[in-house]
Design an enzyme around this catalytic site. Structure first.
Site, PDB file in Angstrom:
ATOM      1  N   ARG A  49      66.569  63.718 -22.497  1.00 29.76           N
ATOM      2  CA  ARG A  49      67.220  62.766 -23.059  1.00 29.76           C
ATOM      3  C   ARG A  49      67.629  61.653 -22.296  1.00 29.76           C
ATOM      4  NH1 ARG A  49      71.695  63.094 -27.691  1.00 29.76           N
ATOM      5  NH2 ARG A  49      69.851  63.961 -28.828  1.00 29.76           N
TER       6      ARG A  49
ATOM      7  N   HIS B 144      62.869  59.568 -31.322  1.00 25.70           N
ATOM      8  CA  HIS B 144      63.658  61.109 -31.363  1.00 25.70           C
ATOM      9  C   HIS B 144      62.859  61.847 -32.146  1.00 25.70           C
ATOM     10  CE1 HIS B 144      66.781  63.654 -30.863  1.00 25.70           C
ATOM     11  NE2 HIS B 144      67.806  63.121 -31.966  1.00 25.70           N
TER      12      HIS B 144
ATOM     13  N   GLN C 280      64.106  65.449 -33.638  1.00 20.12           N
ATOM     14  CA  GLN C 280      64.826  65.130 -34.886  1.00 20.12           C
ATOM     15  C   GLN C 280      63.914  64.901 -36.294  1.00 20.12           C
ATOM     16  OE1 GLN C 280      68.444  64.970 -35.306  1.00 20.12           O
ATOM     17  NE2 GLN C 280      67.850  65.279 -37.235  1.00 20.12           N
TER      18      GLN C 280
ATOM     19  N   ASP D 232      71.367  56.458 -40.216  1.00 20.04           N
ATOM     20  CA  ASP D 232      71.645  56.705 -38.730  1.00 20.04           C
ATOM     21  C   ASP D 232      72.747  55.794 -38.515  1.00 20.04           C
ATOM     22  OD1 ASP D 232      71.850  57.859 -36.394  1.00 20.04           O
ATOM     23  OD2 ASP D 232      69.934  56.751 -35.518  1.00 20.04           O
TER      24      ASP D 232
ATOM     25  N   CYS E 163      71.023  62.125 -39.339  1.00 23.08           N
ATOM     26  CA  CYS E 163      70.717  63.157 -38.076  1.00 23.08           C
ATOM     27  C   CYS E 163      72.044  63.532 -37.338  1.00 23.08           C
ATOM     28  CB  CYS E 163      69.767  62.440 -36.974  1.00 23.08           C
ATOM     29  SG  CYS E 163      70.529  60.838 -36.263  1.00 23.08           S
TER      30      CYS E 163
ATOM     31  N   ARG F 179      67.631  71.813 -36.613  1.00 25.05           N
ATOM     32  CA  ARG F 179      67.028  71.332 -35.266  1.00 25.05           C
ATOM     33  C   ARG F 179      66.705  72.723 -34.275  1.00 25.05           C
ATOM     34  NH1 ARG F 179      68.736  66.513 -32.926  1.00 25.05           N
ATOM     35  NH2 ARG F 179      66.979  67.482 -31.480  1.00 25.05           N
TER      36      ARG F 179
HETATM   37  N1   CP Z   1      70.941  64.437 -34.272  1.00 23.30           N
HETATM   38  C1   CP Z   1      71.305  64.461 -32.508  1.00 23.30           C
HETATM   39  O1   CP Z   1      70.333  64.382 -31.762  1.00 23.30           O
HETATM   40  O2   CP Z   1      72.534  64.865 -32.265  1.00 23.30           O
HETATM   41  P1   CP Z   1      72.847  65.049 -30.912  1.00 23.30           P
HETATM   42  O3   CP Z   1      72.996  63.641 -30.223  1.00 23.30           O
HETATM   43  O4   CP Z   1      74.344  65.505 -30.964  1.00 23.30           O
HETATM   44  O5   CP Z   1      72.291  65.675 -29.808  1.00 23.30           O
HETATM   45  N1  NVA Z   2      70.135  56.399 -32.731  1.00 20.37           N
HETATM   46  C1  NVA Z   2      71.127  57.182 -32.258  1.00 20.37           C
HETATM   47  C2  NVA Z   2      70.741  58.709 -32.724  1.00 20.37           C
HETATM   48  C3  NVA Z   2      71.734  59.681 -32.115  1.00 20.37           C
HETATM   49  C4  NVA Z   2      71.323  61.297 -32.537  1.00 20.37           C
HETATM   50  C5  NVA Z   2      71.432  57.016 -30.947  1.00 20.37           C
HETATM   51  O1  NVA Z   2      70.179  56.892 -30.201  1.00 20.37           O
HETATM   52  O2  NVA Z   2      72.370  57.115 -30.320  1.00 20.37           O
END
Ligand code: CP
Ligand code: NVA
Length: 300
Positions: A95, A122, A125, A214, A254, A282
């Site tokens: 990430r 993502h 997701q 989101d 999400c 997930r």
């Molecule tokens: N939806 C999602 O990716 O959640 P987290 O940021 O908690 O991993």
């Molecule tokens: N768009 C959000 C998603 C979090 C799971 C971010 O990137 O923070």
């Protein structure tokens, strides 16, 4: 070596295979004796727990590291970190703030690289979202319509591309200046689905089978919070907006969610909401994806 940086790393057939693998109640221990490194430069609840448990469920051993302890690109180069992790692991999930870091890791091509969220995409997701919709829609995705209301961000991008591969039409309602990257819109359209872009949430949601949103402020955008909350005023998914969707329409988010901003409490905690099932999926989605990635090596 298979990598998964964005949904369109999969063909239509690959995506269907990943979804089918995700539904196996007792998947083969395809990661037995293998390690999976999971690097997080940003916070996570779902992705970390779901992926770690998916690795355990496939017989593998996950090792989670924070970005600051591994120092990607600072303590040593991204390529050197990746080459070293390839000595111990079959897969590296990361990430990251900058999608280019994932591209540099994948270019090493000595270990499968999975995007656990970047500024651009993502994709893990999106697999869980399709899995959730497939269950809710009786096993068939093609021919349905999904509305996206809010930011044309990383989650919107991957979900739109995933819908393209799955035959789901998408209507995106994003405010000016926050619309989805036209390359992703065209990429999804190239699969033969209808992708509509508008600034009007009512137009996008009317008659849709699913409504998704989101956060308005993604991780890394915290300094833009006030401008973004102003820009997204009028884009909350509330009961009135959900009322425009098709009867029985599903609400997805999400998570993490902000009740009173992008979604009302009545919607996310109400009967249309599938968000807890979506969060649970997930883990199954990660199991399906990891099984598909590693199956390449055993010729499946
Ligand atoms: N939806 C999602 O990716 O959640 P987290 O940021 O908690 O991993
Ligand atoms: N768009 C959000 C998603 C979090 C799971 C971010 O990137 O923070």
């Amino acid at each position: 070596m298979r990598h998964f940086l964005e949904v369109d790393d999969l063909s239509e057939g690959d995506l269907a295979a990943v979804l089918d693998l995700a539904e196996l109640p007792h998947p083969p221990a395809i990661l037995a004796g293998l390690g999976v490194a999971l690097i997080f430069e940003k916070p996570s609840n779902r992705t970390r727990n779901a992926t770690e448990m998916a690795v355990v469920g496939l017989g593998g051993h996950p090792i989670v590291m924070r970005g600051d302890e591994i120092g990607l690109g600072r303590r040593e180069t991204v390529e050197d970190v990746t080459r070293v992790l390839a000595c111990y692991h079959r897969v590296v999930g990361a990430r990251v703030f900058d999608h280019a870091v994932l591209e540099a890791m994948a270019k090493v091509d000595e270990v499968s690289v999975v995007n656990l969220l970047s500024d651009v995409a993502h994709p893990c997701q999106a697999i869980a979202d399709l899995l959730t919709l497939r269950h809710r829609w009786g096993g068939r995705l093609a021919g349905r319509t999904l509305a996206w209301v809010g930011d044309g961000n990383n989650v919107a991008r991957s979900l739109t591309l995933a819908c393209g591969l799955a035959g789901v039409d998408v209507r995106l309602a994003c405010p000016p200046g926050h619309q989805l990257d036209p390359v992703a819109v065209d990429g999804a359209r190239a699969r033969g689905v209808t992708i509509t872009t508008t600034t009007d949430p009512v137009e996008a949601v009317s008659g849709a089978d699913a409504v998704c949103t989101d956060v308005w402020v993604s991780m890394g955008q915290e300094t833009e919070q006030h401008q973004r909350e102003d820009a997204f005023a009028g884009y909350q998914v509330d009961e009135a907006l959900m009322g425009r969707a098709a009867q029985g329409a599903v609400f997805l988010h999400c998570l993490p969610a902000h009740r009173g901003l992008e979604v009302s409490a009545a919607v996310i905690d109400g009967p249309a909401s599938a968000v807890w099932e979506q969060a649970g999926n997930r883990m199954y989605a990660a199991r399906g994806l990891l099984s598909w990635l590693v199956a390449d090596e055993v010729g499946q």
